[in-house]
Design an enzyme around this catalytic site. Structure first.
Site, PDB file in Angstrom:
ATOM      1  N   GLY A  49      36.626   1.622 -50.445  1.00  0.00           N
ATOM      2  CA  GLY A  49      37.666   1.789 -49.428  1.00  0.00           C
ATOM      3  C   GLY A  49      37.546   0.768 -48.314  1.00  0.00           C
ATOM      4  O   GLY A  49      36.494   0.635 -47.711  1.00  0.00           O
ATOM      5  N   SER A  50      38.616   0.023 -48.021  1.00  0.00           N
ATOM      6  CA  SER A  50      38.465  -1.078 -47.092  1.00  0.00           C
ATOM      7  C   SER A  50      39.817  -1.696 -46.748  1.00  0.00           C
ATOM      8  O   SER A  50      40.872  -1.150 -47.042  1.00  0.00           O
ATOM      9  CB  SER A  50      37.557  -2.136 -47.715  1.00  0.00           C
ATOM     10  OG  SER A  50      38.008  -2.443 -49.029  1.00  0.00           O
ATOM     11  N   ARG A  51      39.750  -2.886 -46.148  1.00  0.00           N
ATOM     12  CA  ARG A  51      40.961  -3.602 -45.742  1.00  0.00           C
ATOM     13  C   ARG A  51      40.664  -5.094 -45.723  1.00  0.00           C
ATOM     14  O   ARG A  51      39.530  -5.513 -45.457  1.00  0.00           O
ATOM     15  CB  ARG A  51      41.365  -3.106 -44.352  1.00  0.00           C
ATOM     16  CG  ARG A  51      42.477  -3.867 -43.676  1.00  0.00           C
ATOM     17  CD  ARG A  51      42.895  -3.082 -42.460  1.00  0.00           C
ATOM     18  NE  ARG A  51      43.424  -3.916 -41.401  1.00  0.00           N
ATOM     19  CZ  ARG A  51      43.802  -3.442 -40.223  1.00  0.00           C
ATOM     20  NH1 ARG A  51      43.676  -2.151 -39.970  1.00  0.00           N
ATOM     21  NH2 ARG A  51      44.287  -4.247 -39.308  1.00  0.00           N
TER      22      ARG A  51
END
EC number: 4.1.1.65
Length: 231
Positions: free
Chosen positions: A187-189
């Site tokens: 999970g990240s950006r």
């Protein structure tokens, strides 16, 4: 032997230890309890799925900027680039791509060019979908110059669950759009910073495919923001 090599290619190396550990625990659980073993093998299968590393059909063009990550384009706005990259106080267009746990998490180079600077910044672990994540979260910032002389930046940002950013780049590397360069676990950006006059080819809410979706074209004149209709 080639078949084994191909098998390992479709899984990012960061996943090897997790997959092996999950599989070992699953076998041990299965020897004591069939249901627990089944749950363990499901978790192992999910781990393989998370670390998948598929090939992509990369658009060819020196003026193109390709999405560095799979996910939803959460935001497009004018913002200051990371201070550590030395780009000054001039705002740039920031395209933010949010990755959930089901997206491919392998990151790719957005354009042809040369790596000018790298900077790792330890930080917090706010939800990556929040705007403040760009400023306060753990991040790995990269500055590059494209073959057309444009300076752009791209930033891996850790999220609420993510606890490890991997970046395989070094300063002065000559790179090509679509090449794999790292991964963010769980999970990240990823933010991309482009000059203000850049012609964007994506819109907020659009789903991007890392290494395939064209997010900008330096060869076009900037026009009004594109509008999309869901059908």
């Amino acid at each position: 032997m080639k078949q084994y090599n191909d098998l390992f290619k479709i899984i990012h190396r960061e996943g090897y230890i997790f997959i092996a550990s999950f599989a070992l625990v699953s076998f041990l659980l299965a020897s004591f309890n069939e249901k627990l073993g089944c749950m363990g093998f499901i978790a192992t299968a999910w781990c393989i799925y998370f670390f998948r590393n598929p090939d992509r059909f990369v658009p060819i063009g020196n003026d193109l900027v390709i999405s560095p990550a799979d996910g939803v384009i959460q935001e497009i706005k004018e913002a200051l680039p990371p201070a550590e990259l030395g780009l000054g106080d001039v705002e740039m267009i920031r395209v933010s791509i949010f990755l959930n746990i089901f997206n491919v998490h392998v990151n790719r180079i957005p354009a042809n060019g040369k790596i000018l600077a790298l900077h790792y910044n330890p930080g917090k672990f706010f939800n990556a979908s929040l705007d403040k994540a760009s400023v306060y979260n753990e991040r790995q910032s990269v500055l590059m110059e494209t073959e057309q002389g444009q300076k752009i930046a791209f930033v891996q940002i850790a999220g609420l669950i993510a606890r490890r950013i991997v970046c395989d780049l070094e300063e002065s590397n000559e790179v090509k759009a679509g090449e794999r360069y790292g991964i963010i676990r769980f999970g990240s950006r990823v933010d991309v910073y482009l000059p203000l006059k850049t012609a964007l080819l994506v819109s907020k809410g659009q789903t991007a495919i890392g290494g395939e979706t064209i997010i900008a074209d330096f060869g076009r004149k900037k026009t009004a923001e594109l509008q999309f209709e869901r059908k």
